[in-house]
Design an enzyme around this catalytic site. Sequence first.
Site, PDB file in Angstrom:
ATOM      1  N   ASN A  13      55.018  -8.796  35.459  1.00 55.54           N
ATOM      2  CA  ASN A  13      53.718  -9.464  35.344  1.00 55.54           C
ATOM      3  C   ASN A  13      52.831  -8.938  36.477  1.00 55.54           C
ATOM      4  O   ASN A  13      53.047  -9.289  37.632  1.00 55.54           O
ATOM      5  CB  ASN A  13      53.923 -10.985  35.462  1.00 55.54           C
ATOM      6  N   LYS A  15      49.777  -9.502  37.028  1.00 57.16           N
ATOM      7  CA  LYS A  15      48.745 -10.485  37.438  1.00 57.16           C
ATOM      8  C   LYS A  15      47.373  -9.813  37.528  1.00 57.16           C
ATOM      9  O   LYS A  15      47.098  -8.860  36.803  1.00 57.16           O
ATOM     10  CB  LYS A  15      49.133 -11.158  38.750  1.00 57.16           C
ATOM     11  N   HIS A 104      52.137 -19.656  32.097  1.00 60.46           N
ATOM     12  CA  HIS A 104      52.531 -19.227  33.440  1.00 60.46           C
ATOM     13  C   HIS A 104      52.052 -20.268  34.452  1.00 60.46           C
ATOM     14  O   HIS A 104      50.992 -20.866  34.276  1.00 60.46           O
ATOM     15  CB  HIS A 104      51.918 -17.848  33.751  1.00 60.46           C
ATOM     16  N   GLU A 106      50.633 -20.110  37.217  1.00 57.68           N
ATOM     17  CA  GLU A 106      49.277 -19.915  37.762  1.00 57.68           C
ATOM     18  C   GLU A 106      48.232 -20.384  36.749  1.00 57.68           C
ATOM     19  O   GLU A 106      47.172 -20.883  37.129  1.00 57.68           O
ATOM     20  CB  GLU A 106      49.090 -18.453  38.177  1.00 57.68           C
ATOM     21  N   GLU A 176      60.694 -20.535  36.019  1.00 58.70           N
ATOM     22  CA  GLU A 176      60.038 -20.056  37.237  1.00 58.70           C
ATOM     23  C   GLU A 176      59.629 -21.250  38.093  1.00 58.70           C
ATOM     24  O   GLU A 176      58.565 -21.849  37.881  1.00 58.70           O
ATOM     25  CB  GLU A 176      58.772 -19.275  36.869  1.00 58.70           C
ATOM     26  N   GLY A 182      55.768 -15.992  44.222  1.00 61.20           N
ATOM     27  CA  GLY A 182      54.915 -15.325  45.198  1.00 61.20           C
ATOM     28  C   GLY A 182      55.095 -15.834  46.630  1.00 61.20           C
ATOM     29  O   GLY A 182      54.283 -15.554  47.502  1.00 61.20           O
ATOM     30  N   SER A 229      59.915 -14.694  43.060  1.00 67.30           N
ATOM     31  CA  SER A 229      60.249 -13.833  44.197  1.00 67.30           C
ATOM     32  C   SER A 229      61.493 -12.968  43.956  1.00 67.30           C
ATOM     33  O   SER A 229      62.295 -12.746  44.870  1.00 67.30           O
ATOM     34  CB  SER A 229      60.384 -14.663  45.477  1.00 67.30           C
ATOM     35  N   GLY A 251      55.229  -9.860  41.946  1.00 66.90           N
ATOM     36  CA  GLY A 251      54.902  -8.915  43.017  1.00 66.90           C
ATOM     37  C   GLY A 251      55.723  -7.625  42.994  1.00 66.90           C
ATOM     38  O   GLY A 251      55.166  -6.526  43.114  1.00 66.90           O
TER      39      GLY A 251
HETATM   40  C1  PEP Z   1      55.500 -14.335  38.274  1.00 66.71           C
HETATM   41  O1  PEP Z   1      54.338 -13.987  38.383  1.00 66.71           O
HETATM   42  O2  PEP Z   1      55.901 -14.747  37.174  1.00 66.71           O
HETATM   43  C2  PEP Z   1      56.384 -14.278  39.436  1.00 66.71           C
HETATM   44  C3  PEP Z   1      57.611 -14.700  39.303  1.00 66.71           C
HETATM   45  O3  PEP Z   1      55.855 -13.784  40.593  1.00 66.71           O
HETATM   46  P1  PEP Z   1      56.683 -13.284  41.893  1.00 66.71           P
HETATM   47  O4  PEP Z   1      57.797 -12.416  41.403  1.00 66.71           O
HETATM   48  O5  PEP Z   1      55.666 -12.538  42.709  1.00 66.71           O
HETATM   49  O6  PEP Z   1      57.193 -14.511  42.584  1.00 66.71           O
END
Ligand code: PEP
Length: 279
Positions: A13, A15, A104, A106, A176, A182, A229, A251
């Site tokens: 992803n 983003k 998601h 976010e 998640e 993040g 993460s 990320g």
């Molecule tokens: C995500 O955007 O779904 C995610 C898990 O981000 P990150 O890996 O940066 O924590």
Amino acid sequence: MKTAHRQVIIAGNWKMNKTSKEAAALTEQILAGVKSLSANAKNLPEIILCPAYTSLATVGPLLKGTGVKLGAQNMDWRNEGAFTGEISPLMLLDLKTNYVLIGHSERRHLFGETNATTNLRLKAALAHGLKPILCVGEMIDERENELTDAVVGRQVGAGLTDIDPAQFSQVTIAYEPVWAIGTGKTCEAKEANRVCSVIRKTVASLYARYSGNGHKFDAADMPILYGGSVKASNIAEQLKQEHIDGSLVGGASLNAEEFLAIIKAGADRVKHNLAAAAH
Ligand code: PEP
């Protein structure tokens, strides 16, 4: 053993990152790595790239014939209309998108998406032949108050409300935890596995409710991903878990080397599943 039949999925992803030129460069790097990985591993996981909307038209054609799939980060549930700033399922289909992230964290927490709109999006995706990846996860205060299972169960139940039983097999769920996204904090693998098993049980009972227990779909076949993460250094432990079938990576998917190492861990899991199936 049921695990053996489940698809392993590694999704990136991106983003709100990368101009289309930068997205093309990252895609080329990832594809070159995938090509050399596939020279050594017979079976790679399903790999999905989810660039920003503005890069779908650039990344999509680069993926043609590679086996790597194109995903979008969200979509509206309506086909067209006066919805300034939104993107419809028809627009994603037009760009040959295969997958779409739904709900998601976010989107839920920064842009006010609700369980109800998540359900509308998910049903619209299925109706158009797009494969939804339903994202669920608890906030830190919910975890501290031992509400994780209730929150995640509610999100799964709401997201899948009234879907056609025949379409359960098209759905992927990503667990998640919001506090892990993040932040550099990962959910401990055994605990992530436990929550993913709760999700699987919830899916099984929803399916039984909607299908009258037709037994055509088995929740044991649904891919459930962990996200939060994930990096090259912690993916292997996650993928050793029975109920974790891959990863939704934020990320770390912006760095080709990191993402390729995660894909390689996914390929190891595929190999493990196939070996288990052979016994
Ligand atoms: C995500 O955007 O779904 C995610 C898990 O981000 P990150 O890996 O940066 O924590």
